[in-house]
Design a protein around this motif. Structure first.
Motif, mmCIF file in Angstrom:
data_model
loop_
_atom_site.group_PDB
_atom_site.id
_atom_site.type_symbol
_atom_site.label_atom_id
_atom_site.label_comp_id
_atom_site.label_asym_id
_atom_site.label_seq_id
_atom_site.Cartn_x
_atom_site.Cartn_y
_atom_site.Cartn_z
ATOM 1 N N THR A 199 -24.651 19.674 -14.990
ATOM 2 C CA THR A 199 -25.142 20.553 -16.050
ATOM 3 C C THR A 199 -24.116 21.621 -16.371
ATOM 4 O O THR A 199 -23.598 22.297 -15.486
ATOM 5 N N VAL A 200 -23.792 21.758 -17.652
ATOM 6 C CA VAL A 200 -22.858 22.772 -18.132
ATOM 7 C C VAL A 200 -23.562 23.609 -19.194
ATOM 8 O O VAL A 200 -24.159 23.062 -20.113
ATOM 9 N N GLU A 207 -26.130 21.415 -21.112
ATOM 10 C CA GLU A 207 -25.808 20.033 -21.426
ATOM 11 C C GLU A 207 -25.488 19.269 -20.148
ATOM 12 O O GLU A 207 -24.932 19.820 -19.212
ATOM 13 N N LEU A 208 -25.841 17.987 -20.121
ATOM 14 C CA LEU A 208 -25.444 17.103 -19.040
ATOM 15 C C LEU A 208 -24.156 16.400 -19.448
ATOM 16 O O LEU A 208 -24.132 15.639 -20.412
ATOM 17 N N ILE A 209 -23.077 16.683 -18.715
ATOM 18 C CA ILE A 209 -21.755 16.167 -19.060
ATOM 19 C C ILE A 209 -21.232 15.319 -17.896
ATOM 20 O O ILE A 209 -21.324 15.728 -16.733
ATOM 21 N N PRO A 210 -20.646 14.130 -18.165
ATOM 22 C CA PRO A 210 -20.056 13.334 -17.085
ATOM 23 C C PRO A 210 -18.880 14.075 -16.437
ATOM 24 O O PRO A 210 -18.045 14.664 -17.127
ATOM 25 N N HIS A 211 -18.832 14.044 -15.107
ATOM 26 C CA HIS A 211 -17.767 14.693 -14.346
ATOM 27 C C HIS A 211 -17.236 13.744 -13.278
ATOM 28 O O HIS A 211 -17.982 12.926 -12.734
ATOM 29 N N PHE A 212 -15.931 13.879 -12.975
ATOM 30 C CA PHE A 212 -15.387 13.257 -11.782
ATOM 31 C C PHE A 212 -15.881 14.048 -10.576
ATOM 32 O O PHE A 212 -15.989 15.275 -10.627
ATOM 33 N N LEU A 213 -16.165 13.358 -9.471
ATOM 34 C CA LEU A 213 -16.549 14.018 -8.225
ATOM 35 C C LEU A 213 -15.366 13.987 -7.266
ATOM 36 O O LEU A 213 -14.912 12.915 -6.866
ATOM 37 N N LEU A 214 -14.841 15.165 -6.925
ATOM 38 C CA LEU A 214 -13.708 15.285 -6.019
ATOM 39 C C LEU A 214 -14.168 15.913 -4.708
ATOM 40 O O LEU A 214 -15.118 16.703 -4.692
#
Length: 232
Positions: A199-200, A207-214
């Motif tokens: 969530t951003v 908004e729900l935005i796709p993110h890389f998980l590091l």
């Protein structure tokens, strides 16, 4: 409202980098309304969100760290300008389910959530949230120092083994920063970078935005790196 102003400038800059210039899509009236009305309302909204979260999370694993400008080495007052901030809390992340003595690194370039060597499960883990630095103080090591401080808190105070962060795929600067700090993308079953929605909040809209998980495995007794030029 200095914290919310700094956070707002970061998210607004990210949005502007991903959208065409105002002359092509936004009318001058919309820009004027943002500068006169919406900006101040969003700053107030962001400030209230930070304060309510801090009160709600009191006594739990949550922290909001700030970097302040220090003009003189012997300046111990709290009147310096806030030039950077980072938020860290807990979120469900994939980690090895073992007795805590496993030395396998889940952020290895060859590790997936289906690794046969150990079982992976979702557990609450330290997760970096908002990270921003005033544009006038960027490229001075402040962001890297804030991330280092998060690692120190997670390892030494919270006694955690891993730290995570969600980064938007288009945010090359953030990806470069966290990779420099030793973070690596988790891989999915197909060997590609693992993506999850995060969530951003931008301009009072979530908004729900796709993110890389590091992620990164933490070391105990971590030392804090000094920031160049004594700026913080």
């Amino acid at each position: 409202l200095s914290l919310s102003s700094l956070s707002l400038s970061k998210t607004n800059n990210n949005r502007e980098q991903q959208e065409p210039s105002p002359s092509s899509l936004k009318s001058k009236i919309e820009v004027l309304l943002w500068n006169i009305i919406e900006k101040s309302l969003t700053e107030e909204y962001t400030y209230k969100r930070y304060t309510s979260t801090a009160r709600r999370m009191r006594g739990k694993k949550y922290c909001l760290l700030v970097a302040k400008e220090r003009i003189h080495d012997d300046d111990d007052d709290d009147d310096g300008d806030v030039v950077g901030l980072v938020e860290m809390g807990m979120s469900l992340c994939p980690v090895p389910l073992d007795d805590g003595n496993n030395t396998d690194d889940i952020n290895s370039d060859t590790t997936t959530n289906n690794d046969n060597d150990h079982e992976i499960g979702l557990r609450p883990q330290p997760t970096v949230g908002v990270l921003c630095v005033n544009p006038t103080h960027q490229n001075k090591g402040i962001a890297q120092a804030l991330v280092q401080k998060c690692e120190n808190v997670a390892a030494e105070v919270w006694s955690e083994q891993f730290i995570f962060v969600d980064v938007e795929p288009k945010n090359e600067n953030a990806l470069s920063l966290f990779r420099k700090c030793g973070f690596r993308c988790l891989l999915d079953e197909m060997g590609g970078a693992q993506i999850r929605n995060a969530t951003v909040s931008r301009r009072r809209v979530a908004e729900l935005i796709p993110h890389f998980l590091l992620s990164k495995r933490l070391a105990r007794n971590m030392s804090t790196e000094m920031i160049p030029d004594g700026t913080v």
